[in-house]
Design a protein around this motif. Structure first.
Motif, mmCIF file in Angstrom:
data_model
loop_
_atom_site.group_PDB
_atom_site.id
_atom_site.type_symbol
_atom_site.label_atom_id
_atom_site.label_comp_id
_atom_site.label_asym_id
_atom_site.label_seq_id
_atom_site.Cartn_x
_atom_site.Cartn_y
_atom_site.Cartn_z
ATOM 1 N N ASP A 261 19.478 -12.035 -29.648
ATOM 2 C CA ASP A 261 20.619 -11.314 -29.083
ATOM 3 C C ASP A 261 21.315 -12.183 -28.037
ATOM 4 N N ALA A 262 20.532 -12.811 -27.143
ATOM 5 C CA ALA A 262 21.111 -13.669 -26.111
ATOM 6 C C ALA A 262 21.807 -14.875 -26.725
ATOM 7 N N THR A 263 21.230 -15.430 -27.788
ATOM 8 C CA THR A 263 21.837 -16.570 -28.467
ATOM 9 C C THR A 263 23.230 -16.215 -28.983
ATOM 10 N N LEU A 264 23.363 -15.055 -29.602
ATOM 11 C CA LEU A 264 24.658 -14.641 -30.132
ATOM 12 C C LEU A 264 25.668 -14.401 -29.009
ATOM 13 N N ARG A 265 25.218 -13.803 -27.912
ATOM 14 C CA ARG A 265 26.132 -13.574 -26.782
ATOM 15 C C ARG A 265 26.616 -14.905 -26.205
ATOM 16 N N THR A 291 28.118 -25.644 -32.452
ATOM 17 C CA THR A 291 27.605 -24.274 -32.342
ATOM 18 C C THR A 291 26.782 -23.901 -33.569
ATOM 19 N N GLU A 292 27.158 -24.419 -34.737
ATOM 20 C CA GLU A 292 26.358 -24.169 -35.936
ATOM 21 C C GLU A 292 24.977 -24.796 -35.793
ATOM 22 N N ASN A 293 24.922 -26.040 -35.310
ATOM 23 C CA ASN A 293 23.632 -26.708 -35.127
ATOM 24 C C ASN A 293 22.762 -25.961 -34.119
ATOM 25 N N TRP A 294 23.394 -25.475 -33.037
ATOM 26 C CA TRP A 294 22.636 -24.717 -32.035
ATOM 27 C C TRP A 294 22.100 -23.423 -32.634
ATOM 28 N N PHE A 295 22.943 -22.720 -33.379
ATOM 29 C CA PHE A 295 22.521 -21.474 -34.011
ATOM 30 C C PHE A 295 21.314 -21.713 -34.917
ATOM 31 N N LEU A 296 21.391 -22.729 -35.766
ATOM 32 C CA LEU A 296 20.288 -23.003 -36.690
ATOM 33 C C LEU A 296 19.022 -23.411 -35.942
ATOM 34 N N GLY A 297 19.188 -24.169 -34.868
ATOM 35 C CA GLY A 297 18.026 -24.547 -34.069
ATOM 36 C C GLY A 297 17.341 -23.343 -33.446
ATOM 37 N N GLN A 298 18.149 -22.394 -32.943
ATOM 38 C CA GLN A 298 17.571 -21.193 -32.356
ATOM 39 C C GLN A 298 16.870 -20.338 -33.416
ATOM 40 N N PHE A 314 20.577 -13.071 -41.069
ATOM 41 C CA PHE A 314 21.426 -13.357 -42.216
ATOM 42 C C PHE A 314 22.843 -12.846 -41.991
ATOM 43 N N ARG A 315 22.965 -11.615 -41.475
ATOM 44 C CA ARG A 315 24.302 -11.062 -41.241
ATOM 45 C C ARG A 315 25.055 -11.865 -40.182
ATOM 46 N N ALA A 316 24.356 -12.277 -39.110
ATOM 47 C CA ALA A 316 25.006 -13.051 -38.056
ATOM 48 C C ALA A 316 25.380 -14.442 -38.526
ATOM 49 N N SER A 317 24.606 -14.985 -39.477
ATOM 50 C CA SER A 317 24.852 -16.358 -39.930
ATOM 51 C C SER A 317 26.199 -16.517 -40.608
ATOM 52 N N VAL A 327 23.420 -19.609 -50.376
ATOM 53 C CA VAL A 327 22.709 -20.721 -49.740
ATOM 54 C C VAL A 327 22.067 -20.254 -48.437
ATOM 55 N N ARG A 328 22.805 -19.476 -47.656
ATOM 56 C CA ARG A 328 22.258 -18.996 -46.382
ATOM 57 C C ARG A 328 21.031 -18.118 -46.621
ATOM 58 N N LEU A 329 21.134 -17.186 -47.558
ATOM 59 C CA LEU A 329 20.019 -16.293 -47.835
ATOM 60 C C LEU A 329 18.801 -17.066 -48.350
ATOM 61 N N ALA A 330 19.037 -17.980 -49.290
ATOM 62 C CA ALA A 330 17.927 -18.745 -49.857
ATOM 63 C C ALA A 330 17.266 -19.629 -48.803
ATOM 64 N N GLN A 331 18.086 -20.295 -47.992
ATOM 65 C CA GLN A 331 17.537 -21.210 -46.994
ATOM 66 C C GLN A 331 16.767 -20.458 -45.911
#
Length: 365
Positions: A261-265, A291-298, A314-317, A327-331
């Motif tokens: 939650d904090a990551t998304l905020r 921001t994409e790299n940070w999101f995936l890292g978190q 998945f929904r936030a991605s 691809v997102r769902l499978a990964q």
């Protein structure tokens, strides 16, 4: 809540008033020109004694020390009382409720609200400052009217005080947007205890934003507090951040949903506030990439997760990850399965361990 209205500088408490431990208070003499408040929001007694001893060891005594007890165990008061002689006195305030349990930034804010000095160093109850830290602050920061945020370089120690990492050194000066850009790229790190800020900038920004676990709240705050003059790195002094199983970083696995939650905020704040203020002109595509790299890292740091949180990820991605839905769902599913397997192997294989590292922040990141 016993704290109210940081933004206007009003300080109101329903709790008993703060008081001095010890008798005379030479450091707090009204006739002395004290520019710096060192503030320790305290709850855990484990390393509080070491934190206080590092403050007492300062070669430059031009500071005022505040301890804001977040309704912690009685040992917090006892530890403060036992060390009062080292300070002449310290300003101790015990709050009536454990606010940090529900909102760590709100606890930080009400502790800062105890102060009246122009500069505030929000420290912690388990970290350590070098003996020359206050001297380094006074030699470089006081009188510098063009800057509202300064910081120390830092290193990481373990529960026994042994150094386990040296963090990348910060440049001499940069904007808040530049720091966040490098942080998202993974090239920099930092902790709330590294930073000293003007109380006026804190008030103007309304204090620290209320992110769960304060995760990313300090990064957002440094951007907000430093809008006027950027962030200056102090050439001397330093901080030792303690990584242990008593910190939020060390107990991260129990707070997956809150951290996500904090990551998304934080990412929404970057998208709406930080990227548009970019002084280097990296452009929308570069900010989107980091921001994409940070999101995936978190996401990776939180796995494995159950169905509810994995569905939320998945929904936030969809907004933060540019890959297609399949691809997102499978990964995500593959990463999660691998993480569950690693966890099972770690649990049932003798002596196996997967090391966990994280940022406090704030830490508590």
């Amino acid at each position: 809540m016993s704290y109210a209205d940081v933004g206007s500088g009003i300080r109101r408490f329903r709790d008993p008033p703060r008081f001095l431990l010890g008798g005379s208070d030479p450091v707090c003499d009204p006739s002395a020109a004290i520019d710096l408040a060192i503030v320790i929001p305290a709850f855990k007694p484990d390393f509080l004694g070491e934190a206080l001893e590092s403050v007492a060891a300062q070669t430059d005594r031009r500071f005022r020390l505040y301890v804001g007890d977040d309704a912690g165990p009685g040992d917090v008061r006892r530890i403060c009382d036992a060390r009062r002689v080292a300070f002449g006195a310290l300003i101790y305030h015990r709050f009536g409720d454990n606010l940090g349990r529900s909102s760590l930034p709100a606890q930080w804010n009400r502790c800062v609200a105890l102060t009246a000095e122009p500069w505030v160093w929000l420290f912690s109850d388990d970290d350590v400052m070098t003996p020359d830290a206050v001297a380094a602050f006074h030699s470089a920061a006081v009188g510098a009217e063009d800057v509202d945020v300064v910081r120390f370089n830092s290193e990481v120690i373990d529960a026994r005080g042994r150094r386990i990492a040296i963090n990348p050194r910060h440049p001499g000066h940069e904007s808040g947007a530049e720091f966040i850009f490098d942080r998202l790229r993974g090239r920099r790190t930092g902790y709330v205890v590294d930073y000293v800020f003007r109380r006026s900038a804190f008030d103007a920004a309304g204090g620290f934003p209320d992110y769960p676990l304060a995760w990313g709240a300090d990064y957002a705050a440094w951007f907000l507090f430093s809008r006027r003059g950027g962030i200056r790195t102090l050439p001397g002094g330093g901080v030792q951040y303690r990584e242990s199983d008593r910190s939020i970083s060390g107990t991260l696995r129990g707070y997956r949903r809150e951290k996500f939650d904090a990551t998304l905020r934080f990412l929404r704040f970057v998208e709406q506030e930080v990227a548009p203020a970019d002084p280097r002109g990296w452009g929308r595509d570069e900010w989107r990439r980091v921001t994409e790299n940070w999101f995936l890292g978190q996401v990776h740091s939180l796995l494995p997760v159950g169905p509810s949180l994995s569905g939320w990820m998945f929904r936030a991605s969809r907004h933060w990850w540019r890959a297609g839905a399949f691809v997102r769902l499978a990964q995500l599913s593959l990463w999660n399965i691998r993480a569950w397997i690693r966890q099972a192997l770690t649990r049932y294989t003798p002596f196996a361990r997967i090391p966990e590292r994280g940022n406090r922040r704030g830490d508590r990141e």
